[in-house]
Design a protein around this motif. Structure first.
Motif, short mmCIF file in Angstrom:
data_model
loop_
_atom_site.label_atom_id
_atom_site.label_comp_id
_atom_site.label_asym_id
_atom_site.label_seq_id
_atom_site.Cartn_x
_atom_site.Cartn_y
_atom_site.Cartn_z
N LEU A 54 0.85 -1.20 0.00
CA LEU A 54 0.00 0.00 0.00
C LEU A 54 0.88 1.24 0.00
O LEU A 54 1.95 1.26 0.60
CB LEU A 54 -0.88 -0.02 1.26
N PHE A 55 0.40 2.30 -0.67
CA PHE A 55 1.06 3.60 -0.60
C PHE A 55 -0.02 4.68 -0.63
O PHE A 55 -1.14 4.45 -1.10
CB PHE A 55 2.06 3.80 -1.75
N ALA A 56 0.31 5.85 -0.11
CA ALA A 56 -0.67 6.94 0.00
C ALA A 56 -0.25 8.12 -0.84
O ALA A 56 0.94 8.44 -0.97
CB ALA A 56 -0.84 7.36 1.46
N LEU A 57 -1.24 8.82 -1.41
CA LEU A 57 -1.01 9.99 -2.25
C LEU A 57 -1.92 11.13 -1.79
O LEU A 57 -3.12 10.91 -1.56
CB LEU A 57 -1.29 9.68 -3.72
N THR A 58 -1.36 12.31 -1.67
CA THR A 58 -2.13 13.50 -1.33
C THR A 58 -1.91 14.55 -2.41
O THR A 58 -0.76 14.79 -2.81
CB THR A 58 -1.69 14.08 0.03
N VAL A 59 -2.98 15.16 -2.89
CA VAL A 59 -2.89 16.19 -3.92
C VAL A 59 -3.06 17.56 -3.28
O VAL A 59 -4.05 17.80 -2.58
CB VAL A 59 -3.94 15.97 -5.02
N ASP A 60 -2.11 18.44 -3.52
CA ASP A 60 -2.17 19.83 -3.06
C ASP A 60 -2.29 20.72 -4.30
O ASP A 60 -1.35 20.85 -5.07
CB ASP A 60 -0.92 20.18 -2.25
N HIS A 61 -3.47 21.31 -4.47
CA HIS A 61 -3.71 22.16 -5.64
C HIS A 61 -3.05 23.54 -5.51
O HIS A 61 -3.09 24.32 -6.46
CB HIS A 61 -5.21 22.35 -5.87
N GLY A 62 -2.50 23.84 -4.34
CA GLY A 62 -1.86 25.13 -4.16
C GLY A 62 -2.82 26.29 -4.06
O GLY A 62 -2.43 27.44 -4.25
N LEU A 63 -4.08 26.02 -3.72
CA LEU A 63 -5.09 27.08 -3.66
C LEU A 63 -5.30 27.61 -2.25
O LEU A 63 -5.84 28.70 -2.07
CB LEU A 63 -6.43 26.56 -4.21
N ARG A 64 -4.90 26.82 -1.23
CA ARG A 64 -5.06 27.26 0.15
C ARG A 64 -3.73 27.17 0.88
O ARG A 64 -3.04 26.15 0.77
CB ARG A 64 -6.09 26.38 0.88
N PRO A 65 -3.36 28.18 1.64
CA PRO A 65 -2.07 28.12 2.35
C PRO A 65 -2.02 26.99 3.38
O PRO A 65 -0.94 26.49 3.70
CB PRO A 65 -1.96 29.49 3.02
N GLU A 66 -3.20 26.57 3.88
CA GLU A 66 -3.21 25.51 4.88
C GLU A 66 -2.96 24.13 4.28
O GLU A 66 -2.65 23.17 5.01
CB GLU A 66 -4.57 25.48 5.60
N ALA A 67 -3.10 24.02 2.98
CA ALA A 67 -3.05 22.70 2.35
C ALA A 67 -1.70 22.02 2.54
O ALA A 67 -1.64 20.80 2.71
CB ALA A 67 -3.37 22.82 0.86
N ARG A 68 -0.62 22.79 2.53
CA ARG A 68 0.70 22.18 2.68
C ARG A 68 0.84 21.53 4.06
O ARG A 68 1.34 20.41 4.19
CB ARG A 68 1.79 23.23 2.46
N ALA A 69 0.38 22.24 5.09
CA ALA A 69 0.46 21.68 6.44
C ALA A 69 -0.44 20.46 6.57
O ALA A 69 -0.09 19.49 7.27
CB ALA A 69 0.08 22.75 7.47
N GLU A 70 -1.59 20.48 5.91
CA GLU A 70 -2.49 19.33 5.96
C GLU A 70 -1.85 18.12 5.30
O GLU A 70 -1.97 16.98 5.80
CB GLU A 70 -3.81 19.69 5.29
N ALA A 71 -1.16 18.34 4.18
CA ALA A 71 -0.47 17.24 3.51
C ALA A 71 0.65 16.69 4.39
O ALA A 71 0.88 15.47 4.44
CB ALA A 71 0.08 17.71 2.17
N GLU A 72 1.34 17.57 5.09
CA GLU A 72 2.42 17.13 5.99
C GLU A 72 1.85 16.32 7.15
O GLU A 72 2.49 15.37 7.62
CB GLU A 72 3.18 18.35 6.51
N ALA A 73 0.65 16.67 7.62
CA ALA A 73 0.03 15.89 8.69
C ALA A 73 -0.33 14.49 8.19
O ALA A 73 -0.18 13.50 8.92
CB ALA A 73 -1.22 16.62 9.19
N VAL A 74 -0.79 14.39 6.94
CA VAL A 74 -1.07 13.07 6.37
C VAL A 74 0.22 12.27 6.26
O VAL A 74 0.26 11.08 6.57
CB VAL A 74 -1.74 13.21 4.99
N ALA A 75 1.29 12.93 5.82
CA ALA A 75 2.58 12.25 5.71
C ALA A 75 3.05 11.72 7.06
O ALA A 75 3.59 10.60 7.16
CB ALA A 75 3.62 13.19 5.11
N ALA A 76 2.83 12.51 8.12
CA ALA A 76 3.23 12.09 9.47
C ALA A 76 2.44 10.86 9.90
O ALA A 76 2.99 9.92 10.51
CB ALA A 76 3.04 13.24 10.45
N LEU A 77 1.13 10.85 9.62
CA LEU A 77 0.32 9.69 9.97
C LEU A 77 0.78 8.46 9.19
O LEU A 77 0.83 7.35 9.74
CB LEU A 77 -1.16 9.98 9.70
N CYS A 78 1.14 8.66 7.93
CA CYS A 78 1.61 7.52 7.13
C CYS A 78 2.92 6.96 7.69
O CYS A 78 3.12 5.75 7.69
CB CYS A 78 1.79 7.96 5.67
N ARG A 79 3.78 7.84 8.15
CA ARG A 79 5.02 7.34 8.78
C ARG A 79 4.69 6.52 10.01
O ARG A 79 5.31 5.48 10.28
CB ARG A 79 5.93 8.52 9.13
#
Length: 366
Positions: A54-79
């Protein structure tokens, strides 16, 4: 986190998928919202128990400044879960729902193919189904479209999505049930502010359903009946296609279209036009209906053009080819994938129809 097991419905949804899709690495689309985080945890536990990759993918459209931090939180959970994760950044995306959806699916499909994957899991729920029903009903969809999203479908983008399938194992789960699951797991999720923006049609439909939820139950009951009818219709269409379609990398040849009921003939011709022209959606509406009527009623039908496709009679058959330029690559493979979806799964259809003997000779999806 507590060791809660995936629900039987989730496990059953994945068990019903063709083994050839599960044997390769499996992608999970995770936004950081409640539905996709629940999907991630359930999928990780299922994969660990089944020995799947299994692997996880998160898409950041770059439309919200919060999106980068949200993607990093998903990455942390995946770790924490021991899963590889990648954030796909799509800077400069047009802020329109259709464009964002296409860009998201294209990025996910490309990333999946790079990893040798043919399957992406998404977190669509029963609530999403009910909202889809209302949206399609408002747009005038017929019963076939009102059956809603399929548990398994092809990637909606082309050519990026060639060979990639989308599975939705949470269609039987309610959104609030998944949030209850996350609370028990002590996992926090984020709510995208666009989910409360009434400028989007889905949000307006969601507000119609939310107050008492009784409307959702009734809609889902109706959709369940439509899904059974769609499986029967798809099986009939698949049988016709296997007997009456010949394909090369240049053209699709069709025989005996006139023997089909009018609605099925339009559905078949629309799908074949989509594939022959290399489009992402089939032509619909009055133009398609008029073309089918001409083919059926005109003894000397001389041909037509629709949806980027040339339809020409030749030696008792119809030939469909791209209207512009060289032949569209991958026609045969794409047609085979669509036929596989239409063929369905014998046990799933039998269960929906309530008869174990129903279509006994219908082969499983692959």
């Amino acid at each position: 986190m507590q060791g809660l097991r995936p629900g039987p419905a989730f496990e059953g949804a994945l068990a019903a998928l063709p083994a050839c899709l599960l044997d390769a690495p499996i992608g999970v689309a995770v936004s950081g919202g409640g539905d996709s985080l629940a999907l991630l945890i359930l999928a990780q536990r299922w994969a660990a128990g089944q020995g799947r990759t299994l692997f996880a993918l998160t898409v950041d459209h770059g439309l919200r400044p919060e999106a980068r931090a949200e993607a990093e939180a998903v990455a942390a959970l995946c770790r924490q879960l021991g899963l590889p994760h990648e954030t796909l950044r799509l800077e400069g995306a047009a802020p329109r729902q259709a464009s964002l959806r296409r860009g998201r699916h294209a990025a996910l499909a490309r990333a999946a193919r790079q990893r040798g994957s043919r399957l992406l899991l998404t977190g669509h729920t029963a609530d999403d189904q009910a909202e889809t029903f209302l949206m399609r009903a408002r747009q005038g969809s017929g019963w076939y479209g009102l059956a809603g999203m399929r548990p398994l479908s092809l990637s909606p983008v082309w050519p990026e999505g060639q060979g990639v399938f989308i599975a939705r194992p949470l269609l039987g789960a309610r959104r609030e049930e998944l949030r209850t699951f996350l609370r028990a797991e002590d996992v926090r999720w984020v709510d995208d502010p666009s989910n409360d923006n009434p400028a989007f049609e889905r949000v307006r439909m969601r507000r119609l359903l939310c107050p008492k939820m009784s409307g959702s139950v009734q809609i889902l009951s109706v959709m369940d009946r439509f899904q059974t009818l769609r499986m029967i219709e798809d099986a009939a269409l698949w049988r016709w296609m296997t007997a009456n379609i010949r394909v090369s990398e240049r053209v699709i040849e069709v025989t005996f279209l006139t023997l089909l009921p009018t609605e099925r003939a339009a559905r078949a011709l629309g799908l074949l036009i989509q594939i022959a022209a290399g489009r992402e959606v089939p032509p619909r509406g009055e133009r398609l209906a008029r073309l089918v009527e001409r083919i059926v009623s005109e003894e000397d039908f001389r041909g037509a053009t629709l949806g980027g496709c040339q339809i020409r009679p030749r030696r008792g058959r119809l030939q469909l080819a791209s209207e512009t330029g060289p032949p569209i690559p991958g026609i045969a493979a794409r047609l085979a994938a669509h036929q596989a979806i239409l063929s369905g799964n014998t046990h799933e259809i039998a269960a929906a129809a309530g008869k174990e003997s129903f279509l006994e000779d219908l082969v499983p999806i692959f």
